[in-house]
Design a protein around this motif. Sequence first.
Motif, mmCIF file in Angstrom:
data_model
loop_
_atom_site.group_PDB
_atom_site.id
_atom_site.type_symbol
_atom_site.label_atom_id
_atom_site.label_comp_id
_atom_site.label_asym_id
_atom_site.label_seq_id
_atom_site.Cartn_x
_atom_site.Cartn_y
_atom_site.Cartn_z
ATOM 1 N N MET A 1 28.131 -52.522 -6.093
ATOM 2 C CA MET A 1 27.583 -52.318 -7.425
ATOM 3 C C MET A 1 26.164 -51.746 -7.302
ATOM 4 S SD MET A 1 26.841 -55.150 -10.316
ATOM 5 C CE MET A 1 27.513 -54.724 -11.854
ATOM 6 N N PRO A 2 25.863 -50.670 -7.985
ATOM 7 C CA PRO A 2 24.518 -50.101 -7.901
ATOM 8 C C PRO A 2 23.493 -51.022 -8.556
ATOM 9 C CG PRO A 2 25.842 -48.899 -9.508
ATOM 10 C CD PRO A 2 26.742 -49.905 -8.859
ATOM 11 N N TYR A 3 22.262 -50.894 -8.117
ATOM 12 C CA TYR A 3 21.211 -51.736 -8.665
ATOM 13 C C TYR A 3 20.829 -51.333 -10.079
ATOM 14 C CZ TYR A 3 18.039 -48.010 -7.150
ATOM 15 O OH TYR A 3 17.421 -46.813 -6.970
ATOM 16 N N VAL A 4 21.106 -50.104 -10.488
ATOM 17 C CA VAL A 4 20.922 -49.652 -11.868
ATOM 18 C C VAL A 4 22.068 -48.724 -12.238
ATOM 19 C CG1 VAL A 4 18.397 -49.833 -11.904
ATOM 20 C CG2 VAL A 4 19.447 -47.710 -11.193
ATOM 21 N N ALA A 5 22.379 -48.662 -13.512
ATOM 22 C CA ALA A 5 23.422 -47.751 -13.976
ATOM 23 C C ALA A 5 23.023 -46.320 -13.627
ATOM 24 C CB ALA A 5 23.603 -47.902 -15.478
ATOM 25 N N GLY A 6 23.964 -45.558 -13.095
ATOM 26 C CA GLY A 6 23.706 -44.165 -12.760
ATOM 27 C C GLY A 6 23.080 -43.941 -11.399
ATOM 28 N N ALA A 7 22.843 -45.011 -10.636
ATOM 29 C CA ALA A 7 22.178 -44.859 -9.339
ATOM 30 C C ALA A 7 22.970 -43.954 -8.393
ATOM 31 C CB ALA A 7 21.949 -46.215 -8.686
ATOM 32 N N GLY A 8 24.272 -43.948 -8.521
ATOM 33 C CA GLY A 8 25.099 -43.130 -7.644
ATOM 34 C C GLY A 8 24.840 -41.638 -7.769
ATOM 35 N N THR A 9 24.250 -41.211 -8.860
ATOM 36 C CA THR A 9 23.964 -39.784 -9.051
ATOM 37 C C THR A 9 22.576 -39.416 -8.546
ATOM 38 O OG1 THR A 9 23.080 -40.138 -11.283
ATOM 39 C CG2 THR A 9 25.451 -39.713 -11.087
ATOM 40 N N LEU A 10 21.786 -40.395 -8.173
ATOM 41 C CA LEU A 10 20.429 -40.131 -7.690
ATOM 42 C C LEU A 10 20.454 -39.672 -6.233
ATOM 43 C CD1 LEU A 10 18.677 -43.300 -9.145
ATOM 44 C CD2 LEU A 10 18.562 -40.961 -10.038
ATOM 45 N N PRO A 11 19.500 -38.812 -5.837
ATOM 46 C CA PRO A 11 19.426 -38.439 -4.427
ATOM 47 C C PRO A 11 19.094 -39.680 -3.590
ATOM 48 C CG PRO A 11 17.619 -37.450 -5.678
ATOM 49 C CD PRO A 11 18.458 -38.213 -6.648
ATOM 50 N N TRP A 12 19.697 -39.794 -2.465
ATOM 51 C CA TRP A 12 19.437 -40.886 -1.520
ATOM 52 C C TRP A 12 19.738 -42.258 -2.108
ATOM 53 C CZ3 TRP A 12 14.106 -38.351 -0.855
ATOM 54 C CH2 TRP A 12 14.213 -37.235 -0.052
ATOM 55 N N HIS A 13 20.715 -42.353 -2.986
ATOM 56 C CA HIS A 13 21.008 -43.642 -3.619
ATOM 57 C C HIS A 13 21.436 -44.708 -2.621
ATOM 58 C CE1 HIS A 13 25.101 -42.032 -3.443
ATOM 59 N NE2 HIS A 13 25.517 -43.270 -3.574
ATOM 60 N N GLN A 14 21.772 -44.318 -1.405
ATOM 61 C CA GLN A 14 22.122 -45.297 -0.380
ATOM 62 C C GLN A 14 21.027 -45.408 0.672
ATOM 63 O OE1 GLN A 14 25.989 -44.053 0.962
ATOM 64 N NE2 GLN A 14 26.982 -45.112 -0.714
ATOM 65 N N GLY A 15 19.839 -44.938 0.343
ATOM 66 C CA GLY A 15 18.721 -45.010 1.274
ATOM 67 C C GLY A 15 18.437 -43.650 1.887
ATOM 68 N N VAL A 16 17.268 -43.543 2.490
ATOM 69 C CA VAL A 16 16.861 -42.288 3.115
ATOM 70 C C VAL A 16 16.186 -42.622 4.441
ATOM 71 C CG1 VAL A 16 14.685 -42.221 1.829
ATOM 72 C CG2 VAL A 16 15.579 -40.134 2.821
ATOM 73 N N THR A 17 16.494 -41.856 5.452
ATOM 74 C CA THR A 17 15.862 -42.087 6.747
ATOM 75 C C THR A 17 14.399 -41.653 6.690
ATOM 76 O OG1 THR A 17 16.368 -39.900 7.615
ATOM 77 C CG2 THR A 17 18.045 -41.635 7.952
ATOM 78 N N ALA A 18 13.611 -42.211 7.569
ATOM 79 C CA ALA A 18 12.200 -41.842 7.653
ATOM 80 C C ALA A 18 12.063 -40.353 7.955
ATOM 81 C CB ALA A 18 11.498 -42.679 8.723
ATOM 82 N N ALA A 19 12.891 -39.840 8.829
ATOM 83 C CA ALA A 19 12.821 -38.423 9.200
ATOM 84 C C ALA A 19 13.138 -37.521 8.008
ATOM 85 C CB ALA A 19 13.770 -38.130 10.357
ATOM 86 N N ASP A 20 14.166 -37.861 7.234
ATOM 87 C CA ASP A 20 14.526 -37.041 6.072
ATOM 88 C C ASP A 20 13.448 -37.095 4.997
ATOM 89 O OD1 ASP A 20 16.892 -36.228 7.228
ATOM 90 O OD2 ASP A 20 18.155 -37.616 6.084
ATOM 91 N N LEU A 21 12.906 -38.264 4.746
ATOM 92 C CA LEU A 21 11.854 -38.379 3.742
ATOM 93 C C LEU A 21 10.597 -37.634 4.185
ATOM 94 C CD1 LEU A 21 10.986 -39.470 1.034
ATOM 95 C CD2 LEU A 21 10.279 -41.574 2.186
#
Length: 59
Positions: A1-21
């Motif tokens: 379950m996402p932490y907020v409605a619509g989170a699945g459409t956000l970039p990096w909704h499952q986290g982002v690596t330090a290198a990518d950020l």
Amino acid sequence: MPYVAGAGTLPWHQGVTAADLAATVRPLAGAVRIENFSDDPDLWGGPVTDERYALIARV
């Protein structure tokens, strides 16, 4: 379950690596530094297997 409605459409909704950020922020900042916190089990109550960090950027 996402932490907020619509989170699945956000970039990096499952986290982002330090290198990518860092790669994303670097063109916008004068300096970018990553502080790794994954290796300090005292911060988390025990060892962790995921990447935990702070990105510090100077604009």
